[in-house]
Scaffold this motif. Structure first.
Motif, PDB file in Angstrom:
ATOM      1  N   SER A   1       0.851  -1.192   0.000  1.00  0.00           N
ATOM      2  CA  SER A   1       0.000   0.000   0.000  1.00  0.00           C
ATOM      3  C   SER A   1       0.884   1.238   0.000  1.00  0.00           C
ATOM      4  O   SER A   1       1.991   1.220   0.539  1.00  0.00           O
ATOM      5  CB  SER A   1      -0.898   0.047   1.236  1.00  0.00           C
ATOM      6  OG  SER A   1      -1.719  -1.078   1.262  1.00  0.00           O
ATOM      7  N   LYS A   2       0.398   2.274  -0.632  1.00  0.00           N
ATOM      8  CA  LYS A   2       1.160   3.524  -0.660  1.00  0.00           C
ATOM      9  C   LYS A   2       0.182   4.692  -0.620  1.00  0.00           C
ATOM     10  O   LYS A   2      -0.810   4.722  -1.344  1.00  0.00           O
ATOM     11  CB  LYS A   2       1.997   3.603  -1.949  1.00  0.00           C
ATOM     12  CG  LYS A   2       2.810   4.861  -2.076  1.00  0.00           C
ATOM     13  CD  LYS A   2       3.984   4.875  -1.122  1.00  0.00           C
ATOM     14  CE  LYS A   2       4.636   6.247  -1.072  1.00  0.00           C
ATOM     15  NZ  LYS A   2       5.627   6.345  -0.002  1.00  0.00           N
TER      16      LYS A   2
ATOM     17  N   GLU B   1      -0.689  14.126   4.076  1.00  0.00           N
ATOM     18  CA  GLU B   1      -0.885  13.973   5.517  1.00  0.00           C
ATOM     19  C   GLU B   1      -2.299  14.394   5.889  1.00  0.00           C
ATOM     20  O   GLU B   1      -2.901  15.244   5.233  1.00  0.00           O
ATOM     21  CB  GLU B   1       0.113  14.854   6.282  1.00  0.00           C
ATOM     22  CG  GLU B   1       1.558  14.396   6.207  1.00  0.00           C
ATOM     23  CD  GLU B   1       1.799  13.040   6.871  1.00  0.00           C
ATOM     24  OE1 GLU B   1       1.132  12.772   7.898  1.00  0.00           O
ATOM     25  OE2 GLU B   1       2.616  12.274   6.360  1.00  0.00           O
TER      26      GLU B   1
ATOM     27  N   ARG C   1      -4.532  13.281   2.940  1.00  0.00           N
ATOM     28  CA  ARG C   1      -3.923  11.987   2.670  1.00  0.00           C
ATOM     29  C   ARG C   1      -4.706  11.248   1.600  1.00  0.00           C
ATOM     30  O   ARG C   1      -5.925  11.105   1.672  1.00  0.00           O
ATOM     31  CB  ARG C   1      -3.906  11.171   3.957  1.00  0.00           C
ATOM     32  CG  ARG C   1      -3.106   9.900   3.863  1.00  0.00           C
ATOM     33  CD  ARG C   1      -3.061   9.262   5.239  1.00  0.00           C
ATOM     34  NE  ARG C   1      -2.586   7.903   5.152  1.00  0.00           N
ATOM     35  CZ  ARG C   1      -1.297   7.565   5.142  1.00  0.00           C
ATOM     36  NH1 ARG C   1      -0.405   8.518   5.214  1.00  0.00           N
ATOM     37  NH2 ARG C   1      -0.927   6.317   5.065  1.00  0.00           N
TER      38      ARG C   1
ATOM     39  N   GLU D   1      -4.818   7.691  -0.379  1.00  0.00           N
ATOM     40  CA  GLU D   1      -4.298   6.331  -0.512  1.00  0.00           C
ATOM     41  C   GLU D   1      -4.329   5.962  -1.977  1.00  0.00           C
ATOM     42  O   GLU D   1      -5.386   5.734  -2.557  1.00  0.00           O
ATOM     43  CB  GLU D   1      -5.157   5.373   0.296  1.00  0.00           C
ATOM     44  CG  GLU D   1      -5.012   5.574   1.792  1.00  0.00           C
ATOM     45  CD  GLU D   1      -5.785   4.504   2.546  1.00  0.00           C
ATOM     46  OE1 GLU D   1      -7.028   4.486   2.415  1.00  0.00           O
ATOM     47  OE2 GLU D   1      -5.150   3.701   3.242  1.00  0.00           O
TER      48      GLU D   1
ATOM     49  N   LYS E   1      -3.677   0.263  -2.688  1.00  0.00           N
ATOM     50  CA  LYS E   1      -4.117  -0.426  -1.470  1.00  0.00           C
ATOM     51  C   LYS E   1      -4.048  -1.928  -1.713  1.00  0.00           C
ATOM     52  O   LYS E   1      -4.659  -2.433  -2.667  1.00  0.00           O
ATOM     53  CB  LYS E   1      -5.560   0.008  -1.154  1.00  0.00           C
ATOM     54  CG  LYS E   1      -6.087  -0.470   0.176  1.00  0.00           C
ATOM     55  CD  LYS E   1      -5.594   0.411   1.314  1.00  0.00           C
ATOM     56  CE  LYS E   1      -6.048  -0.139   2.644  1.00  0.00           C
ATOM     57  NZ  LYS E   1      -5.320   0.488   3.760  1.00  0.00           N
TER      58      LYS E   1
ATOM     59  N   GLU F   1       9.231   4.143  -1.310  1.00  0.00           N
ATOM     60  CA  GLU F   1       9.068   2.950  -0.471  1.00  0.00           C
ATOM     61  C   GLU F   1       7.605   2.733  -0.130  1.00  0.00           C
ATOM     62  O   GLU F   1       6.877   3.696   0.077  1.00  0.00           O
ATOM     63  CB  GLU F   1       9.875   3.120   0.820  1.00  0.00           C
ATOM     64  CG  GLU F   1      11.336   2.817   0.614  1.00  0.00           C
ATOM     65  CD  GLU F   1      12.157   3.091   1.856  1.00  0.00           C
ATOM     66  OE1 GLU F   1      11.565   3.135   2.963  1.00  0.00           O
ATOM     67  OE2 GLU F   1      13.372   3.275   1.707  1.00  0.00           O
TER      68      GLU F   1
ATOM     69  N   ASP G   1       4.284   1.999   2.078  1.00  0.00           N
ATOM     70  CA  ASP G   1       3.927   2.237   3.483  1.00  0.00           C
ATOM     71  C   ASP G   1       3.719   0.909   4.196  1.00  0.00           C
ATOM     72  O   ASP G   1       4.059   0.747   5.359  1.00  0.00           O
ATOM     73  CB  ASP G   1       2.644   3.062   3.566  1.00  0.00           C
ATOM     74  CG  ASP G   1       2.822   4.430   2.943  1.00  0.00           C
ATOM     75  OD1 ASP G   1       3.980   4.876   2.870  1.00  0.00           O
ATOM     76  OD2 ASP G   1       1.815   5.024   2.518  1.00  0.00           O
ATOM     77  N   GLU G   2       3.066  -0.004   3.476  1.00  0.00           N
ATOM     78  CA  GLU G   2       2.827  -1.321   4.064  1.00  0.00           C
ATOM     79  C   GLU G   2       3.178  -2.379   3.032  1.00  0.00           C
ATOM     80  O   GLU G   2       3.223  -2.106   1.837  1.00  0.00           O
ATOM     81  CB  GLU G   2       1.333  -1.499   4.412  1.00  0.00           C
ATOM     82  CG  GLU G   2       0.854  -0.682   5.583  1.00  0.00           C
ATOM     83  CD  GLU G   2      -0.665  -0.638   5.601  1.00  0.00           C
ATOM     84  OE1 GLU G   2      -1.301  -1.654   5.237  1.00  0.00           O
ATOM     85  OE2 GLU G   2      -1.204   0.422   5.960  1.00  0.00           O
TER      86      GLU G   2
END
Lengths: 284, 363
Positions: free
Chosen positions: A11-12, A16, A20, A22, A25, A59, A61-62
Motif C-alpha cells: 500500500s502507498k 498527511e 492523505r 491512498e 491499497k 518505499e 507504506d505497508e
C-alpha cells in the motif's frame, strides 16, 4: 517456489491528515521469470506509483516487494526502468547515455568491450546510425528506443516499462510494439509493462492485469492472453478472440470504474448565493 | 555556405546584420528592406538623435556657464576685463574655457588627445626599454631585479590594468562561488544554516567590502612588498560579485530536473558521478547565467573600488581627471564612460558565447 517478483499487500499513500490520498491499497502480484505482464489502468490510477515502488524510487507504506525472494532496498541496476518521458540526459549523445549505465553496471569492461556492448544494444533497437547524436535531434520514438537500449544494456533481471509508448503517435507506437516483443523474445527478460492502452497489453503480454481506478487502486482480476508467439499485430487484430479479450477487459474496467464513481459521489449542499455587483472604483 | 555564414553571424550575436546580407544577395527585397530599416537604420538614427540631444544640452549648459563667468569677471574686475574674457572665450582659448558638460565634439577631441597621449607614452616606454636593455641584462645575470618603467600610465594601460583586476576578481568569485554553490545546492541543511549569513552579506555595498578587505589585507600582508592596492581591489571585486554565481549555482543544483535524478538513482551512480555526470551538466545554464551577472557586476564595482583603493585603472583615471580640472578633463571622463560601457558590453557578449559553447540547451 517463490515467484520471481512478488508484491505482498503493498500500500502507498501520499499526503498527511485530511489531504492523505491512498493511491495503492493491498496490491498483490506475482510475476514469474521470463513472463511479460501488462498492467492497464486509467490515468491517475497509480500506475506510475506502482512502477516507482518496484523500481525502488519510493518505499511502500505497508507490505513488501520481493525480487528473487529478497526484499528490495532502494533503486538498483537489477531493475531496468524505461520512463514515460524518456529521461535521457540531453548533454550526452545516444552512446553517452547508454555508456553511463554500462560503466556503472559493468565496471570490469575495458574501453573496447564497453563500446562493443553499447553498440550491440543500440543496434538491437535499430539506432546504430544515431550513435553520436544528441537526444534533442531525435524523434520521440527514437528517444524512447535509446531509453530501452539503456535499460537493456544494464542487463537487468526485470525490465520495468512505464507507459513507454504513450507519448508517441499511433504509427510509431505500432512499430515500437513490434520491436518490444522482438526484444523480449530475444532476451527472454521478465518484463512488466504499464500502459493505458488495453490493445497494447493484449498484443504484448502473457497476462493483462487491470489496475482498478484510484484512489485505493488495487489488482483484482487477471486476464490470461493465450495468443501464440511471435505475435502478428494484423493477425491478432482480426482474431475474434482478441475482440473478446479486449471487450472483457474494457467492460471490467468500466464496471469497476462505475462502481467506484457511484461510491465516491459526494452530495455537497451548495450555498444559495446570488452574484452581487460591487460598486467600487478600480485603482486604474 | 551562405547559411553557415549567417549562422555564425547569428551565433556571435550579430543577427541584426542578417537582413543586410540577404538584401545584398537580392533575396526577398521588400521584407529585407523593412528589416534593415528596423534593425539597422533605426538604431543608427537613434544614435544620431542621442548625439544631437547631447550637443544641444551641452551648448545650453555651456552658454549658462559662459554668462556666469563673464558676469563674475565683471563683478570682480570691472567691464573691461569682462569684455576681454568674452573675447577670450569666443576665441576658444583653452585657458578661459567655461567648465561645463562637454559636447560630442569635445568628447571626440578628448578621445584623440588620449590616443595621442598613449602613442607618446608607448614611444617613451620603447625608448626606455631600448636604453635599459643592456643594463637589465646585466642585472638579470647578477640576480638583480630589472629596472622598470615608472612613468605615468596611458589610458590604454589603465584599461589593461582594469581588465586584469576584473579578471582576477572574476576568477576569485568563480572559484569561491561555484564549489560553494554546488555544496549548498546539494545539502539542504547547509543551505538553511548559511541562508541568513548569505542574505545579509549579499546586499553589502562594494565600498564596505573594500574597507573590510583592506582591514584584513593590511594585517596579512603587512611585511610583503606585493602590490597591495591591486590585491585589495581584486579581492573586493570578487567578494562583491560572487553572490550572483553563488545563488544561481545553488538554485541550479538544488532544482535539477527530477527525471535526471531518477536516472541517477536507478543507475545507483556514486556521489562523484552523480555530481559530475548529472547534476553539474544539468545546472550549467544556471551557473553561467550567474557568471554573466557576476562579470558585469564586477566590471561595474571595479570602477568604484579602484577609485577608492587608489589602485591604478579606469576608476582612478576618472577620479584623477575629475580632480585635475584641465580644460579637456570633462571630455576625457566622458570618453572613459563610453569605453567602460563598451568593454562591459563586450565582456557580456564573450560570456554569452562561452555559455553557448558549454551548455546543452541552446546551441
Amino acid at each position: 517456489m517463490a515467484a520471481f517478483l512478488e508484491l505482498n499487500n503493498v500500500s502507498k499513500a501520499f499526503g498527511e491528515g485530511a489531504n492523505r490520498v491512498e493511491v495503492l491499497k493491498n496490491i498483490n502480484l506475482k510475476i514469474e521469470e521470463s513472463e511479460f505482464v501488462a498492467i492497464v489502468g486509467f490515468t491517475g490510477s497509480g500506475k506510475t506509483t506502482l512502477i516507482s515502488l518496484i523500481a525502488g524510487l519510493i518505499e511502500p507504506d505497508e507490505g513488501e516487494i520481493l525480487l528473487n525472494g529478497k526484499p528490495i532496498k532502494g533503486p538498483g541496476p537489477d531493475r531496468g526502468v524505461v520512463f514515460q518521458n524518456y529521461s535521457l540526459l540531453p548533454w550526452l549523445s545516444v552512446q553517452g547515455n547508454v555508456e553511463l549505465a554500462v560503466k556503472k553496471v559493468f565496471p570490469q569492461l575495458n574501453k573496447e568491450e564497453r563500446e562493443e556492448h553499447i553498440r550491440k544494444y543500440i543496434s538491437m533497437v535499430n539506432l546504430s546510425s544515431a550513435l553520436q547524436k544528441r537526444p534533442k535531434v531525435l524523434s520521440g520514438g527514437m528517444r524512447q528506443r535509446v531509453s530501452v537500449a539503456r535499460a537493456l544494456a544494464m542487463d537487468p533481471q526485470i525490465l520495468l516499462l512505464d507507459e513507454p509508448l504513450s507519448a508517441l503517435d499511433a504509427l510509431t507506437r505500432g512499430s515500437l510494439q513490434v520491436e518490444i516483443e522482438r526484444i523480449w523474445s530475444d532476451s527472454k527478460k521478465t518484463v512488466m509493462l504499464i500502459t493505458n492502452d488495453v490493445d497494447e497489453g493484449i498484443l504484448l503480454a502473457d497476462r493483462v492485469i487491470p489496475l482498478t481506478p484510484g484512489p485505493r487502486a488495487t489488482l483484482e482480476q487477471v486476464f490470461n492472453i493465450g495468443f501464440s508467439r511471435p505475435r502478428d499485430k494484423a493477425l491478432i487484430n482480426a482474431d475474434p478472440n482478441f475482440k473478446k479479450e479486449r471487450n472483457a477487459i474494457l467492460s471490467y474496467l468500466h464496471k469497476v470504474g462505475k462502481q467506484r464513481s457511484d461510491q465516491e459521489t459526494l452530495n455537497i449542499q451548495l450555498p444559495d448565493l446570488k452574484p452581487q455587483l460591487v460598486n467600487r472604483k478600480l485603482p486604474f | 555556405m551562405d547559411s553557415k555564414f549567417i549562422k555564425t553571424i547569428k551565433w556571435l550575436g550579430l543577427g541584426f546584420l542578417e537582413p543586410l546580407i540577404n538584401l545584398f544577395q537580392g533575396k526577398e527585397t521588400d521584407k529585407n528592406v523593412r528589416l534593415v530599416l528596423r534593425q539597422i537604420i533605426a538604431p543608427v538614427l537613434s544614435v544620431f538623435i542621442f548625439l544631437g540631444v547631447c550637443n544641444f544640452g551641452a551648448s545650453y549648459l555651456y552658454n549658462i556657464e559662459k554668462e556666469r563667468k563673464i558676469e563674475k569677471t565683471r563683478a570682480d574686475q570691472g567691464g573691461a576685463a569682462a569684455e576681454e574674457m568674452e573675447r577670450c572665450i569666443d576665441s576658444g582659448e583653452a585657458s578661459c574655457k567655461p567648465n561645463s558638460l562637454p559636447s560630442p565634439g569635445d568628447v571626440k577631441e578628448g578621445a584623440k588627445a588620449l590616443w595621442a597621449d598613449h602613442k607618446k607614452i608607448s614611444e617613451s616606454k620603447k625608448a626606455f626599454k631600448n636604453k635599459t636593455a643592456k643594463i637589465n641584462a646585466q642585472r638579470k645575470a647578477s640576480g638583480l631585479e630589472p629596472i622598470k618603467y615608472t612613468g605615468r600610465p596611458s589610458f590604454v594601460d589603465q584599461i589593461k590594468t582594469s581588465l586584469k583586476t576584473v579578471f582576477a576578481g572574476f576568477l576569485l568569485a568563480a572559484f569561491l562561488a561555484i564549489p560553494a554553490g554546488i555544496v549548498l545546492g546539494l545539502s539542504e541543511t547547509l543551505r538553511s544554516s548559511l541562508n541568513w549569513i548569505i542574505q545579509i552579506l549579499k546586499p553589502v555595498s562594494p565600498v564596505v567590502w573594500l574597507l573590510l578587505v583592506s582591514m584584513v589585507i593590511k594585517t596579512v600582508l603587512a611585511n610583503s612588498d606585493s602590490d597591495k592596492s591591486f590585491i585589495i581591489s581584486f579581492i573586493s571585486v570578487g567578494f562583491c560579485s560572487m553572490w550572483a554565481t553563488l545563488v544561481n549555482t545553488t538554485m541550479g543544483v538544488s532544482s535539477v530536473d527530477k527525471d535526471f535524478l531518477n536516472v541517477s538513482k536507478v543507475l545507483r551512480l556514486g556521489v562523484f558521478s552523480n555530481v559530475f555526470k548529472v547534476i553539474l551538466p544539468a545546472s550549467i545554464p544556471m551557473i553561467f547565467t550567474g557568471l554573466r551577472i557576476t562579470l558585469s557586476v564586477s566590471w561595474m564595482v571595479l570602477i568604484a573600488i579602484e577609485l577608492l583603493a587608489q589602485s591604478p585603472g579606469l576608476g582612478s583615471f576618472v577620479w584623477e581627471e575629475f580632480q585635475n580640472g584641465a580644460s579637456n578633463s570633462n571630455a576625457k571622463i566622458i570618453v572613459a564612460m563610453f569605453v567602460i560601457g563598451f568593454i562591459g558590453f563586450m565582456l557580456d557578449r564573450i560570456m554569452m558565447i562561452i555559455q553557448k559553447l558549454v551548455s546543452f540547451d541552446n546551441n
